[in-house]
Scaffold this motif. Structure first.
Motif, PDB file in Angstrom:
ATOM      1  N   ARG A   1     -48.301 -20.952 -10.520  1.00  0.00           N
ATOM      2  CA  ARG A   1     -49.588 -21.459 -10.732  1.00  0.00           C
ATOM      3  C   ARG A   1     -50.262 -21.626  -9.346  1.00  0.00           C
ATOM      4  O   ARG A   1     -51.390 -21.128  -9.251  1.00  0.00           O
ATOM      5  CB  ARG A   1     -49.439 -22.451 -11.866  1.00  0.00           C
ATOM      6  N   ARG A   2     -49.481 -22.497  -8.678  1.00  0.00           N
ATOM      7  CA  ARG A   2     -50.027 -22.993  -7.076  1.00  0.00           C
ATOM      8  C   ARG A   2     -50.546 -21.426  -6.173  1.00  0.00           C
ATOM      9  O   ARG A   2     -51.547 -21.534  -5.849  1.00  0.00           O
ATOM     10  CB  ARG A   2     -49.299 -23.887  -6.485  1.00  0.00           C
TER      11      ARG A   2
ATOM     12  N   PRO B   1     -55.131  -6.807  -6.199  1.00  0.00           N
ATOM     13  CA  PRO B   1     -53.819  -6.440  -6.550  1.00  0.00           C
ATOM     14  C   PRO B   1     -52.760  -7.389  -6.403  1.00  0.00           C
ATOM     15  O   PRO B   1     -52.012  -7.691  -7.133  1.00  0.00           O
ATOM     16  CB  PRO B   1     -53.718  -5.171  -5.617  1.00  0.00           C
ATOM     17  N   VAL B   2     -52.957  -8.196  -5.342  1.00  0.00           N
ATOM     18  CA  VAL B   2     -51.787  -9.358  -5.157  1.00  0.00           C
ATOM     19  C   VAL B   2     -52.437 -10.403  -5.998  1.00  0.00           C
ATOM     20  O   VAL B   2     -51.354 -10.913  -6.719  1.00  0.00           O
ATOM     21  CB  VAL B   2     -52.101  -9.853  -3.740  1.00  0.00           C
ATOM     22  N   LEU B   3     -53.545 -10.683  -6.405  1.00  0.00           N
ATOM     23  CA  LEU B   3     -53.903 -11.763  -7.278  1.00  0.00           C
ATOM     24  C   LEU B   3     -53.399 -11.124  -8.771  1.00  0.00           C
ATOM     25  O   LEU B   3     -52.697 -11.978  -9.506  1.00  0.00           O
ATOM     26  CB  LEU B   3     -55.376 -12.141  -7.463  1.00  0.00           C
ATOM     27  N   GLN B   4     -53.629 -10.235  -9.233  1.00  0.00           N
ATOM     28  CA  GLN B   4     -53.117  -9.639 -10.369  1.00  0.00           C
ATOM     29  C   GLN B   4     -51.452  -9.693 -10.522  1.00  0.00           C
ATOM     30  O   GLN B   4     -50.934  -9.841 -11.606  1.00  0.00           O
ATOM     31  CB  GLN B   4     -53.384  -8.113 -10.645  1.00  0.00           C
TER      32      GLN B   4
ATOM     33  N   GLU C   1     -50.556 -13.231 -11.168  1.00  0.00           N
ATOM     34  CA  GLU C   1     -50.879 -13.716 -12.551  1.00  0.00           C
ATOM     35  C   GLU C   1     -49.606 -13.315 -13.352  1.00  0.00           C
ATOM     36  O   GLU C   1     -49.246 -14.013 -14.204  1.00  0.00           O
ATOM     37  CB  GLU C   1     -52.045 -12.954 -12.854  1.00  0.00           C
ATOM     38  N   ARG C   2     -49.099 -11.904 -13.062  1.00  0.00           N
ATOM     39  CA  ARG C   2     -48.207 -11.671 -13.887  1.00  0.00           C
ATOM     40  C   ARG C   2     -46.950 -12.154 -13.756  1.00  0.00           C
ATOM     41  O   ARG C   2     -46.131 -12.766 -14.523  1.00  0.00           O
ATOM     42  CB  ARG C   2     -47.631 -10.038 -13.603  1.00  0.00           C
ATOM     43  N   LEU C   3     -46.403 -12.912 -12.319  1.00  0.00           N
ATOM     44  CA  LEU C   3     -45.463 -13.532 -12.152  1.00  0.00           C
ATOM     45  C   LEU C   3     -45.584 -14.865 -12.703  1.00  0.00           C
ATOM     46  O   LEU C   3     -44.689 -15.602 -13.167  1.00  0.00           O
ATOM     47  CB  LEU C   3     -45.325 -13.756 -10.507  1.00  0.00           C
ATOM     48  N   GLU C   4     -46.854 -15.558 -13.009  1.00  0.00           N
ATOM     49  CA  GLU C   4     -47.058 -16.708 -13.419  1.00  0.00           C
ATOM     50  C   GLU C   4     -46.764 -16.855 -14.978  1.00  0.00           C
ATOM     51  O   GLU C   4     -46.370 -17.448 -15.591  1.00  0.00           O
ATOM     52  CB  GLU C   4     -48.454 -17.346 -13.097  1.00  0.00           C
ATOM     53  N   ASP C   5     -47.324 -15.680 -15.589  1.00  0.00           N
ATOM     54  CA  ASP C   5     -46.988 -15.458 -16.992  1.00  0.00           C
ATOM     55  C   ASP C   5     -45.326 -15.331 -17.100  1.00  0.00           C
ATOM     56  O   ASP C   5     -45.034 -15.829 -18.211  1.00  0.00           O
ATOM     57  CB  ASP C   5     -47.594 -14.181 -17.427  1.00  0.00           C
TER      58      ASP C   5
END
Length: 144
Positions: free
Chosen positions: A103-104, A10-13, A16-20
């Motif tokens: 991204r990092r 869930p943290v990774l997802q 990913e949303r924050l990166e998008d």
């Protein structure tokens, strides 16, 4: 065989949303910067044409006055647009840095996930090998 479960999925997802989102902000900032830059270049071109675009003859004093006012207007506009370009460049740089940071952060979590996946696979392979070895030993002991 067990199923791999990454507890931080869930943290990774979320990352990913924050990166998008950061990539979207960066794209908008880049488009804004390019729009301001194009507008400034058009104004600079107009100003240049008024400086070099004389038709060879003398202008009527009223036309000369209007041309002088128009040049002043273009010079003021150009100055304002240069400031807008500079501010847009700063926003673009900030957006780029935020996108790279997002991204990092995502890549860090993906590295953790990949490492856990490799450890999981290694553990599964070892367990399967151990079971195969034990079955082989049982067969050898039965034959003796």
């Amino acid at each position: 065989m067990r199923k791999f479960n990454f507890h931080l999925q869930p943290v990774l997802q979320h990352r990913e949303r924050l990166e998008d989102e950061a990539a979207g902000v960066h794209a908008r900032a880049q488009r804004d910067y390019l729009d301001h830059l194009t507008e400034m270049q058009e104004t600079a071109g107009r100003l240049e044409r008024t400086m070099t675009g004389r038709s060879g003859g003398r202008l009527h004093p009223g036309e000369e006055f209007h041309l002088l006012l128009y040049r002043g207007y273009l010079a003021d506009t150009l100055e304002q647009q240069e400031e807008a370009v500079q501010q847009a460049r700063i926003r673009l740089q900030q957006a780029r840095e935020e996108a790279l940071a997002a991204r990092r952060e995502r890549l860090k979590l993906e590295t953790v996930r990949d490492r856990q996946w490799q450890e999981f696979n290694l553990e599964e392979t070892r367990a399967e090998q151990k079971e195969a070895d034990e079955q082989g030993l049982r067969l050898v002991w039965r034959r003796k």
